[in-house]
Scaffold this motif. Structure first.
Motif: not given
Length: 195
Positions: A112-119, A124-129
């Motif tokens: 149904v959706y594209r971009g889930i993995g990129s999201l 993960a970037r936010g968690i790292d920050a």
């Protein structure tokens, strides 16, 4: 029917920590190993402080849309990589990072959706920050599982990862070591080149 971009419906989803009570057995993934990890091992690994698993939940149904398991890691950089990333006086043998140990998307939502993995990578970037508020952590690493999905290398390159030159990789490798510097715009240029 064309897939919708997940960001168009972003308010429908929430990132949560894995706890008891989620319908893990309903999660279906094309890579059985990843499905089994979530169902059989993720909570135990979390309770043993081996990894921390995050679920992307559809708030309207409580379905698991995707998950990722993160672990502490360190990464070796060769001299050239280190010189590109850090001042000359930084001579460490390895650098702190967070590793995406597993990342998987439910087949029904992938249809149904594209971009889930990129999201998930952006989350993960936010968690790292957030981790950087307490403990320094410059990189996100991943061992791209090209044995189970030959398209993963391109996926991670598109999402600002670069190959780790200090680790062997080639046509016979089952996993390819990659990294993203979450604070360095140099790695963001790789995304533009592969988009």
């Amino acid at each position: 029917m064309a897939k919708r971009d997940i960001n168009e419906d972003i308010v429908r989803f929430s990132l949560v920590n894995l706890t008891d009570g989620y319908r893990l057995k309903d999660f279906k993934c094309s890579i059985i190993e990843y499905q089994e990890f979530l169902i059989e091992h993720a909570l135990n690994f979390q309770n043993m402080n081996i990894s921390r698993t995050y679920l992307l939940i559809d708030k309207s149904s409580a379905d698991i849309v995707a998950y990722m398991s993160l672990v502490s890691d360190s990464i070796r950089l060769n001299d050239t990589e280190r010189e590109e990333q850090f001042p000359e006086y930084i001579r460490f043998g390895s650098f702190p990072s967070i590793k995406i140990g597993k990342l998987a998307v439910d087949e029904g939502y992938r249809d149904v959706y594209r971009g889930i993995g990129s999201l998930m990578i952006e989350l993960a970037r936010g968690i790292d920050a957030e981790v950087n508020e307490s403990v320094a952590c410059e990189f996100i690493t991943v061992d791209a599982d090209v044995e189970n999905d030959r398209h993963l290398l391109d996926f991670y390159l598109k999402n600002s990862f670069v190959l780790n030159e200090s680790y062997p990789h080639g046509a016979t490798r089952k996993q390819i070591s990659m990294r993203m510097n979450i604070f360095n715009e140099v790695d963001d240029e790789a995304q533009e080149e592969t988009a």
